[in-house]
Design a protein around this motif. Structure first.
Motif, PDB file in Angstrom:
ATOM      1  N   UNK A 341       1.711   1.853   5.761  1.00 19.82           N
ATOM      2  CA  UNK A 341       2.211   2.224   4.446  1.00 19.82           C
ATOM      3  C   UNK A 341       2.346   0.997   3.533  1.00 19.82           C
ATOM      4  N   UNK A 342       2.810  -0.106   4.085  1.00 16.46           N
ATOM      5  CA  UNK A 342       2.934  -1.347   3.293  1.00 16.46           C
ATOM      6  C   UNK A 342       1.558  -1.841   2.866  1.00 16.46           C
ATOM      7  N   UNK A 343       0.602  -1.834   3.800  1.00 15.86           N
ATOM      8  CA  UNK A 343      -0.745  -2.327   3.492  1.00 15.86           C
ATOM      9  C   UNK A 343      -1.415  -1.462   2.431  1.00 15.86           C
ATOM     10  N   UNK A 344      -1.254  -0.140   2.534  1.00 11.41           N
ATOM     11  CA  UNK A 344      -1.824   0.748   1.527  1.00 11.41           C
ATOM     12  C   UNK A 344      -1.235   0.481   0.158  1.00 11.41           C
ATOM     13  N   UNK A 345       0.093   0.260   0.110  1.00 15.39           N
ATOM     14  CA  UNK A 345       0.758  -0.076  -1.149  1.00 15.39           C
ATOM     15  C   UNK A 345       0.270  -1.423  -1.679  1.00 15.39           C
TER      16      UNK A 345
END
Length: 380
Positions: A341-345
């Protein structure tokens, strides 16, 4: 010890992204793209695209040894792609053909409007199992393949080459992972029986990482058509109830996948697993059965700083890259999911994934410094 952590194979293209004026579109996209209208843009960006580049570059940035297995044409777009991959030290496994040109996409992404893709598959139409580097795969822990709907040879004849390739990799004792893309319903690809194709491939697929819209269209085409017909100006992913997502998830696990990750954009990420013990029998995998077996989790998207957003292209691929990296590291599912989720953001803040995406250690630091709840749906 394997030579590579992951082979990333399949669709490779060059994305061309016009830079639209940063202004609110009160009339929506229809008011912008009107026949006969001249639109002044700020420039035209050239970015590597497709699962091979997006996931491959991100996984390398996350510290993984990756080998890219894709096809480009012997044309000026292919030359740009080759030069960029050379710069990152990832051109070794890229094949070149003179039969047809490099795949490219024109990405229309005006402010506050969901992206529109004009895609030319180019030489991806001839990319087939003969271009797959099985020797490199044998030296890898994971084989990740993406976008069958844009790879004609892998969906013709009921997806026979896709099934053959995945079964062969499984026989080699290498873990398999599959990503998807949304079939264009008006194209040859969109007229395939994707539900039947995916049913044949999932028994040989350890990890499946589609987007929510993709998996709904493939697994429940009638329901997808119904929701699409009433969506109006709403994003279709906002209209898909969790009950349908869970039902699709159970079907996919029952068909043979061990781990399912559904990327739902601003809604977050859904994870469902079955029995992961067969995955642990493969060299280089050490997932805790107690933590990974029969889990169902939902991770909300991390808050986005709108002022930092540069580009949304490839966010799902980057999320998948972080998730797969977490699995290769043997992390618990909650941590792997949060990192995805962090990487996608973070992808939203990048024009060049490799140069600008956060290092693995930076994302781990955010995990410890920011509380982010995950909903555990297991046994509910």
């Amino acid at each position: 010890m394997k030579k590579y952590d992951a082979i990333i194979a399949g669709y490779l293209c060059m994305d061309m992204v016009p830079e639209f004026p940063d202004q609110e579109l009160s009339t929506g996209i229809s008011g912008l793209l009107k026949p006969g209208k001249l639109i002044e843009i700020g420039g035209l960006e050239f970015n590597l695209g497709g699962v091979v580049a997006n996931t491959g570059l991100a996984m390398k940035k996350f510290g993984k040894k990756v080998y890219l297995n894709g096809l480009i044409g012997n044309d000026f777009i292919g030359e740009i792609a080759k030069n960029m991959l050379d710069k990152y030290g990832l051109a070794e496994g890229i094949k070149i053909t003179g039969i047809t040109g490099t795949a490219f996409g024109i990405v229309l992404a005006p402010p506050d409007v969901d992206r529109i893709f004009l895609e030319s598959p180019g030489c991806s139409k001839i990319f087939d199992i003969d271009f797959i580097d099985f020797k490199a795969i044998s030296e890898s822990r994971l084989f990740h393949f993406g976008y069958p709907p844009l790879l004609r040879q892998f969906y013709l004849n009921g997806g026979v080459q896709l099934k053959l390739m995945f079964s062969k990799v499984q026989e080699m004792g290498v873990a398999t992972s599959l990503d998807f893309s949304l079939p264009d319903l008006q194209s040859e690809s969109g007229k395939q029986n994707w539900l039947q194709i995916i049913r044949q491939v999932l028994p040989y697929t350890d990890i499946f990482v589609p987007s929510l819209e993709e998996v709904l269209q493939v697994m429940k085409p009638d329901e997808y058509a119904r929701i699409l017909s009433v969506s109006g100006n709403s994003e279709i992913i906002d209209l898909i109830p969790i009950s349908i997502i869970r039902d699709i998830g159970r079907t996919i696990i029952d068909l043979g996948a061990k781990v399912l990750l559904i990327k739902a954009g601003h809604r977050g990420i859904y994870l469902l697993t079955g029995d992961v013990s067969p995955l642990n029998k493969k060299e280089g995998f050490n997932l805790s059965d107690a933590n990974w077996n029969h889990r169902e989790l939902w991770c909300d998207a991390y808050p986005v700083d709108a002022e930092k957003v540069k580009n949304a292209t490839g966010a799902g691929d980057t999320a998948a890259a972080a998730f797969l990296s977490g699995i290769l590291d043997g992390l618990i599912p909650e941590t792997a999911l949060k990192l995805a989720a962090i990487a996608g953001r973070n992808n939203l803040y990048c024009r060049d994934i490799y140069l600008e995406i956060s290092e693995w250690q930076e994302m781990e630091l955010e995990l410890t410094s920011r509380q982010h709840e995950i909903s555990d749906l297991s046994n509910k």
